[in-house]
Design a protein around this motif. Structure first.
Motif, PDB file in Angstrom:
ATOM      1  N   ASP A  71       0.778  -1.235   0.000  1.00 27.86           N
ATOM      2  CA  ASP A  71       0.000   0.000   0.000  1.00 27.86           C
ATOM      3  C   ASP A  71       0.813   1.290   0.000  1.00 27.86           C
ATOM      4  O   ASP A  71       0.247   2.370  -0.115  1.00 27.86           O
ATOM      5  CB  ASP A  71      -0.976  -0.005   1.186  1.00 27.86           C
ATOM      6  CG  ASP A  71      -2.024  -1.094   1.044  1.00 27.86           C
ATOM      7  OD1 ASP A  71      -2.497  -1.290  -0.093  1.00 27.86           O
ATOM      8  OD2 ASP A  71      -2.361  -1.756   2.041  1.00 27.86           O
ATOM      9  N   ALA A  74       0.735   3.862  -3.301  1.00 27.13           N
ATOM     10  CA  ALA A  74      -0.208   4.951  -3.593  1.00 27.13           C
ATOM     11  C   ALA A  74       0.314   6.314  -3.134  1.00 27.13           C
ATOM     12  O   ALA A  74      -0.146   7.350  -3.628  1.00 27.13           O
ATOM     13  CB  ALA A  74      -1.552   4.659  -2.932  1.00 27.13           C
ATOM     14  N   PHE A  75       1.266   6.337  -2.209  1.00 32.38           N
ATOM     15  CA  PHE A  75       1.730   7.628  -1.681  1.00 32.38           C
ATOM     16  C   PHE A  75       2.565   8.358  -2.726  1.00 32.38           C
ATOM     17  O   PHE A  75       3.469   7.772  -3.328  1.00 32.38           O
ATOM     18  CB  PHE A  75       2.553   7.417  -0.406  1.00 32.38           C
ATOM     19  CG  PHE A  75       1.720   7.082   0.797  1.00 32.38           C
ATOM     20  CD1 PHE A  75       1.294   8.077   1.670  1.00 32.38           C
ATOM     21  CD2 PHE A  75       1.326   5.772   1.051  1.00 32.38           C
ATOM     22  CE1 PHE A  75       0.513   7.766   2.771  1.00 32.38           C
ATOM     23  CE2 PHE A  75       0.540   5.459   2.146  1.00 32.38           C
ATOM     24  CZ  PHE A  75       0.134   6.454   3.010  1.00 32.38           C
ATOM     25  N   PRO A  76       2.306   9.644  -2.941  1.00 30.77           N
ATOM     26  CA  PRO A  76       3.047  10.390  -3.973  1.00 30.77           C
ATOM     27  C   PRO A  76       4.520  10.579  -3.606  1.00 30.77           C
ATOM     28  O   PRO A  76       4.894  10.564  -2.432  1.00 30.77           O
ATOM     29  CB  PRO A  76       2.338  11.752  -4.013  1.00 30.77           C
ATOM     30  CG  PRO A  76       1.077  11.601  -3.240  1.00 30.77           C
ATOM     31  CD  PRO A  76       1.273  10.464  -2.291  1.00 30.77           C
TER      32      PRO A  76
END
Lengths: 195, 371
Positions: A71, A74-76
């Motif tokens: 997961d 998803a972090f920019p």
């Protein structure tokens, strides 16, 4: 700072006031809450265990339930000042991938982990011939979540392979800071890294 | 078919533009409020109801006489607290509890709109809510909170009016209706339309397609529960009899329960409203304007988000919530997300599962302290 366990204090010292922080494997959010209340940080967290996530959110923290291996994608890029991975590296399925994600998401990464090169660990294996069980690593080999244990020297090699810059390092033996012979004398290590 | 009762209502100042391109002429919106709006007008919380819910979120229902549908979440000492918050809940446009819907009188002839009522969307519901808030003098919401279709509206708020919401709580929701969701709704709609009393939607007030609507409710109700929950509650136990009847009576307790759910539903709900609202849900896909990408939906505004799913909810499963969370994370938003454990399926959001109130309470207090 005394209300934080010593190893989290060591992490907290690396984070300046008003920083943005992503804590990967943030447990019940104790570090994020402390940083918010004492250093006015803008914090986020990710944690696998639903009960700990609920405890963190109940504290008013922006914590999402998720798995670091899957997961973090998803972090920019470069979206926080510090990406923290405290006491979690050794439980990661793919530590190298997670480290790369940390320095991608954070302008700096703070990584803290137990040192498997600590002399007591070595003695344990040398004299008893058994997988070490220590206060820092209290579960036996077949029960432990720690599937990727490493020594400080191992970590340095990996950091070099991944082209990570080591900006700062700090070592502990129990509650005490250590500087000489850390791979032998420290049971715990902290690195501040950047790309 | 709900009997006539008096609701608190506001007729909007202007016609309501709809996604289908039509204008709904000055619709009436029915709503309830709890608590007091503070001087800074900063404590308003909008609660959005689910498919068959209504504005009676924490006040006695005028038809059933039952307490509000979310008294576990809304009330003194609860996460949504009238001592602290000004809580607004309105009946959705297209509904049948006092807001303009297919059972309302058509402005031209005074007869029910029936199928002359335009097809509405979740975004239309939200537009009507925003117009209601304009009428009430509320610019910004502290929070928009909802479960199921209410959660969809809460998410739509962030997309449609990003600068009017400080936080969004979406529980057991999704950012789109899946093929399976649409399929179940179609079963319900076909049950209604197959009832001869439906009459192409032009049934007279008081004699609607009760049997079709009851079957629609029965089918839908199964999707709100879980297999484990049904087994625990009913198993294969027989209803007031010692053996099988070798007929088609409700031998099993679960049959009797479902029949009761169906029959009591028709007393408080309009069949055409059921068609319109299920249609609105089926059309719902937040990513539609962005070629299937969800992150751009949340690019604007500063709202914080709290997303909650339940492990036994197979109607809007955790994977749908996770998709929302990933989009929010990618958009750089503050988001809290947890999958809570409950044996009760989708309906868990109404049933006080362990952890839910603590999560929502902690989240809202953090938003309030955030200024």
């Amino acid at each position: 700072m005394n209300d934080l366990p010593v190893r989290l204090q060591q992490v907290a010292r690396q984070i300046p006031e008003h920083s943005s922080v992503l804590d990967v494997g943030c447990s019940d959010g104790r570090l994020l809450a402390w940083l918010r209340d004492n250093k006015n940080t803008d914090g986020r967290g990710i944690e696998l265990d639903a009960g700990r996530v609920a405890a963190a959110v109940t504290r008013g923290l922006s914590v999402v339930q998720g798995d670091a291996t899957r997961d973090l994608a998803a972090f920019p890029d470069q979206s926080v000042d510090f990406a923290v991975l405290s006491e979690t590296l050794q439980a990661m399925e793919a530590p190298a991938k997670v480290l790369q994600d940390l320095v991608r998401i954070g302008r700096r990464a703070v990584v803290a982990f137990p040192n498997f090169g600590y002399w007591r660990v070595r003695m344990n294996l040398l004299f008893k011939g058994r997988m070490p069980v220590t206060p820092r690593l209290p579960t036996s080999w077949h029960e432990t979540e720690n599937i990727h244990l490493c020594t400080i020297d191992d970590f340095r090699v990996l950091a070099a392979e991944l082209d990570l810059r080591i900006e700062r390092e700090a070592y502990l033996a129990g509650e005490n800071p250590i500087s000489a012979w850390p791979n032998l004398m420290a049971d715990h290590a902290l690195f501040v890294l950047s790309k | 078919m709900p009997p006539p009762v008096t609701h608190r209502q506001l007729r909007l100042d202007a016609d309501l533009p709809l996604d289908c391109g039509q204008l709904l002429p000055r619709p009436v919106i029915a709503y309830e409020t709890l608590g007091t709006l503070n001087h800074a007008r900063s404590n308003a919380v909008l609660v959005c109801h689910a498919l068959t819910g209504d504005q009676y979120v924490a006040s006695t229902h005028p038809i059933t006489g039952k307490p509000g549908w979310w008294t576990r979440m809304v009330g003194t000492g609860k996460p949504l607290d009238p001592e602290r918050h000004f809580i607004i809940c309105s009946n959705v446009v297209g509904g049948c509890m006092g807001s303009e819907g297919p059972a309302s009188p058509h402005p031209d002839d005074g007869r029910p709109w029936g199928l002359r009522f335009p097809v509405i969307t979740i975004a239309d519901m939200v537009r009507a809510q925003a117009a209601l808030l304009d009428g009430l003098g509320i610019e910004t919401l502290l929070a928009v909170v909802g479960g199921s279709m209410g959660g969809m509206q809460a998410l739509q708020w962030a997309a449609s009016f990003p600068d009017r919401v400080r936080s969004v709580v979406a529980i057991a929701a999704a950012a789109r209706h899946s093929a399976q969701n649409i399929a179940f709704h179609e079963v319900g709609r076909q049950a209604i339309m197959a009832d001869p009393k439906w009459m192409g939607g032009a049934y007279p007030v008081g004699s609607g397609p009760a049997n079709g609507l009851a079957v629609a409710r029965m089918a839908a109700h199964i999707t709100y529960l879980s297999e484990a929950g049904l087994t625990a509650k009913f198993g294969r136990r027989l209803q007031d009899r010692s053996g099988k009847s070798f007929g088609f009576d409700a031998d099993f307790q679960v049959e009797s329960y479902l029949r009761h759910q169906g029959m009591s539903f028709v007393d408080r709900f309009d069949a055409n409203s059921y068609l319109y609202i299920t249609r609105a849900m089926d059309y719902f896909d937040l990513a539609d304007p962005f070629e299937g990408l969800l992150a751009p939906v949340f690019a604007k505004g500063k709202a914080r988000f709290c997303i909650v799913s339940f492990d036994s909810d197979w109607l809007y499963p955790t994977v749908e919530s996770r998709r929302i969370v990933q989009a929010l994370v990618a958009a750089g938003r503050h988001v809290s997300f947890v999958e809570l454990s409950s044996p009760f399926g989708h309906d868990a959001f109404l049933l006080d599962p362990p952890g839910l109130n603590g999560v929502v309470d902690g989240f809202l207090k953090a938003v309030e302290q955030g200024g």
